[in-house]
Design a protein around this motif. Structure first.
Motif, PDB file in Angstrom:
ATOM      1  N   VAL A  22       0.807  -1.217   0.000  1.00  0.00           N
ATOM      2  CA  VAL A  22       0.000   0.000   0.000  1.00  0.00           C
ATOM      3  C   VAL A  22       0.846   1.275   0.000  1.00  0.00           C
ATOM      4  O   VAL A  22       0.377   2.326  -0.432  1.00  0.00           O
ATOM      5  N   LEU A  23       2.097   1.200   0.462  1.00  0.00           N
ATOM      6  CA  LEU A  23       2.937   2.398   0.525  1.00  0.00           C
ATOM      7  C   LEU A  23       3.077   3.044  -0.851  1.00  0.00           C
ATOM      8  O   LEU A  23       3.287   2.362  -1.852  1.00  0.00           O
ATOM      9  N   GLN A 157      -9.823  -2.986   5.472  1.00  0.00           N
ATOM     10  CA  GLN A 157      -9.547  -2.515   4.117  1.00  0.00           C
ATOM     11  C   GLN A 157      -8.107  -2.840   3.713  1.00  0.00           C
ATOM     12  O   GLN A 157      -7.861  -3.266   2.585  1.00  0.00           O
ATOM     13  N   LEU A 158      -7.161  -2.626   4.621  1.00  0.00           N
ATOM     14  CA  LEU A 158      -5.769  -2.938   4.319  1.00  0.00           C
ATOM     15  C   LEU A 158      -5.574  -4.420   4.033  1.00  0.00           C
ATOM     16  O   LEU A 158      -4.878  -4.795   3.081  1.00  0.00           O
ATOM     17  N   VAL A 163      -4.874  -8.893   0.002  1.00  0.00           N
ATOM     18  CA  VAL A 163      -5.271 -10.189  -0.546  1.00  0.00           C
ATOM     19  C   VAL A 163      -5.563 -10.057  -2.043  1.00  0.00           C
ATOM     20  O   VAL A 163      -5.222 -10.929  -2.840  1.00  0.00           O
ATOM     21  N   LEU A 164      -6.174  -8.932  -2.422  1.00  0.00           N
ATOM     22  CA  LEU A 164      -6.546  -8.730  -3.819  1.00  0.00           C
ATOM     23  C   LEU A 164      -5.358  -8.332  -4.701  1.00  0.00           C
ATOM     24  O   LEU A 164      -5.443  -8.439  -5.918  1.00  0.00           O
ATOM     25  N   ALA A 165      -4.296  -7.860  -4.070  1.00  0.00           N
ATOM     26  CA  ALA A 165      -3.127  -7.368  -4.841  1.00  0.00           C
ATOM     27  C   ALA A 165      -2.369  -8.493  -5.505  1.00  0.00           C
ATOM     28  O   ALA A 165      -2.401  -9.613  -5.186  1.00  0.00           O
TER      29      ALA A 165
END
Length: 165
Positions: A22-23, A157-158, A163-165
């Motif tokens: 996410v960074l 959400q994180l 998981v979706l990434a």
């Protein structure tokens, strides 16, 4: 100013943070809506989803600040990630850790801080959902509960995004 000590599990914490992927990603509505709701719910001018990296805190979402990161050594969130409990600073000018912090003495003139640690299922605290105000204030138990519920939404959400990434 008293910089936050490095957590005992820093290597595992940083690995967990990086594994979220996410960074430095673009803004996303799912996070923006949480900080916008929190700003209205708590009537504060600034709300952040702050992720504490090796030498900076980076904001995945924010209300009331025009910067996307600050140095970790001045970050209130660097202190807040040391525990799984919400850290509340009613008046930063009365707190030895922050009274001469440049974020207190200069822009954005932080006086109040409440930071709910973003603790992942493995126990690593990667950042905070935090509320900031330029005025001192008292934080009620019911507000702690609400902030805790919003923190859970951020962590969900994180984890979903990872998981979706």
């Amino acid at each position: 100013m008293i910089p936050a000590p490095i957590p005992d599990n820093e290597d595992a914490r940083l690995k967990a943070l990086r594994d979220l992927l996410v960074l430095d990603t673009p803004a996303e509505e799912r996070y923006n809506s949480i900080v916008e709701f929190a700003a209205a719910e708590f009537n504060v001018p600034m709300v952040l989803i702050s992720l504490v990296d090796n030498d900076r805190q980076w904001f995945k979402a924010s209300v009331g600040l025009d910067v996307c990161e600050t140095s970790r050594d001045v970050a209130f969130c660097g202190h807040a990630i040391l525990t799984s409990d919400t850290m509340v600073v009613p008046d930063a000018l009365d707190d030895l850790r922050f009274m001469d912090n440049p974020l207190v003495l200069g822009d954005p003139h932080i006086r109040f801080y409440a930071g709910a640690p973003l603790e992942l299922p493995g126990g690593e605290v990667v950042g905070t959902l935090c509320l900031l105000d330029s005025e001192p204030r008292h934080f009620e138990p019911a507000e702690m509960q609400t902030l805790g519920a919003l923190r859970s939404l951020v962590v969900d959400q994180l984890m979903t995004a990872a998981v979706l990434a």
